[in-house]
Design a protein around this motif. Structure first.
Motif, mmCIF file in Angstrom:
data_model
loop_
_atom_site.group_PDB
_atom_site.id
_atom_site.type_symbol
_atom_site.label_atom_id
_atom_site.label_comp_id
_atom_site.label_asym_id
_atom_site.label_seq_id
_atom_site.Cartn_x
_atom_site.Cartn_y
_atom_site.Cartn_z
ATOM 1 N N ASP A 138 0.844 -1.206 0.000
ATOM 2 C CA ASP A 138 0.000 0.000 0.000
ATOM 3 C C ASP A 138 0.878 1.254 0.000
ATOM 4 N N SER A 160 3.211 2.007 2.013
ATOM 5 C CA SER A 160 3.611 2.442 3.357
ATOM 6 C C SER A 160 5.020 1.922 3.652
ATOM 7 N N ASP A 161 5.652 2.486 4.720
ATOM 8 C CA ASP A 161 6.986 2.012 5.117
ATOM 9 C C ASP A 161 6.949 0.547 5.525
ATOM 10 N N GLY A 196 -0.281 -0.616 7.738
ATOM 11 C CA GLY A 196 -0.189 0.078 6.458
ATOM 12 C C GLY A 196 -0.217 1.570 6.644
ATOM 13 N N ARG A 197 -0.872 2.207 5.757
ATOM 14 C CA ARG A 197 -0.859 3.678 5.750
ATOM 15 C C ARG A 197 -1.650 4.294 6.899
ATOM 16 N N SER A 198 -2.751 3.643 7.297
ATOM 17 C CA SER A 198 -3.542 4.311 8.330
ATOM 18 C C SER A 198 -3.045 4.002 9.735
#
Ligand code: ATP
Ligand code: MG
Length: 148
Positions: A11, A13-14, A113-115
């Motif tokens: 996604d 993300s790191d 992920g991102r959130s």
């Protein structure tokens, strides 16, 4: 002998980047084919996007990002047989569907992920994939994960 397939859902993300590094390492060790996978969802309804002529733009930007990550997997991480797919749809459903279609042996993804909901041990996409996947799932706890 059937070739081994590894699916790495990302996604951008790191944490998913760290999962990708692990996926590349395993793919190299086992001479497996690696597929990076991203499912995108439109911020507004598909009909509205069509109306303002932006549907191709959103899909195009996603393809560009996944292509960049795929190129980096080959150049920086040394992935040998690597491919990528991006589709429109609900992430966990599309990940599970693709794992079935590709007859995957392993899914390697991030815990978050991102959130990044702080209270959750794993994110909702990771949890649903673990629940419904047709194969083994490795969830990689990134160093930037909320519970790290
Ligand atoms: N749209 C997506 N396409 C492909 N893989 C994804 C997608 N979203 C998440 N993933 C994968 O799932 C992993 C965990 O992300 P997840 O979305 O479950 O956590 P989160 O974003 O922290 O929390 P949540 O989305 O539940 O609020 C990511 O590291 C990535 O590997
Ligand atoms: Mg998420």
């Amino acid at each position: 002998m059937r070739e081994k397939n590894i699916l790495c859902p990302i996604d951008f993300s790191d944490c998913s980047k760290e999962a990708l590094a692990k996926a590349v390492e395993i793919a190299k060790e086992s001479a497996a084919k690696l597929t990076l996978f991203h499912a995108y969802q439109f911020p507004i309804t598909e009909g509205a996007l069509h109306a303002i002529g932006m549907i191709g733009e959103v899909a195009g930007e996603t393809k560009e990002s996944i292509d960049d990550w795929t190129a980096a997997a080959a150049t920086s991480l040394g992935a040998e047989r690597v491919d990528s797919i991006s589709v429109n749809g609900v992430p966990h459903e599309e990940i599970v569907r693709r794992a079935r279609e590709l007859d995957c042996d392993l899914i390697v993804m991030g815990t978050h992920g991102r959130s990044g909901l702080k209270h959750a041990i794993v994110g909702s996409v990771a949890e649903k994939v673990v629940r419904h996947a047709p194969c083994t799932v490795m969830v990689v706890k990134g160093t930037t994960a909320p519970n790290a």
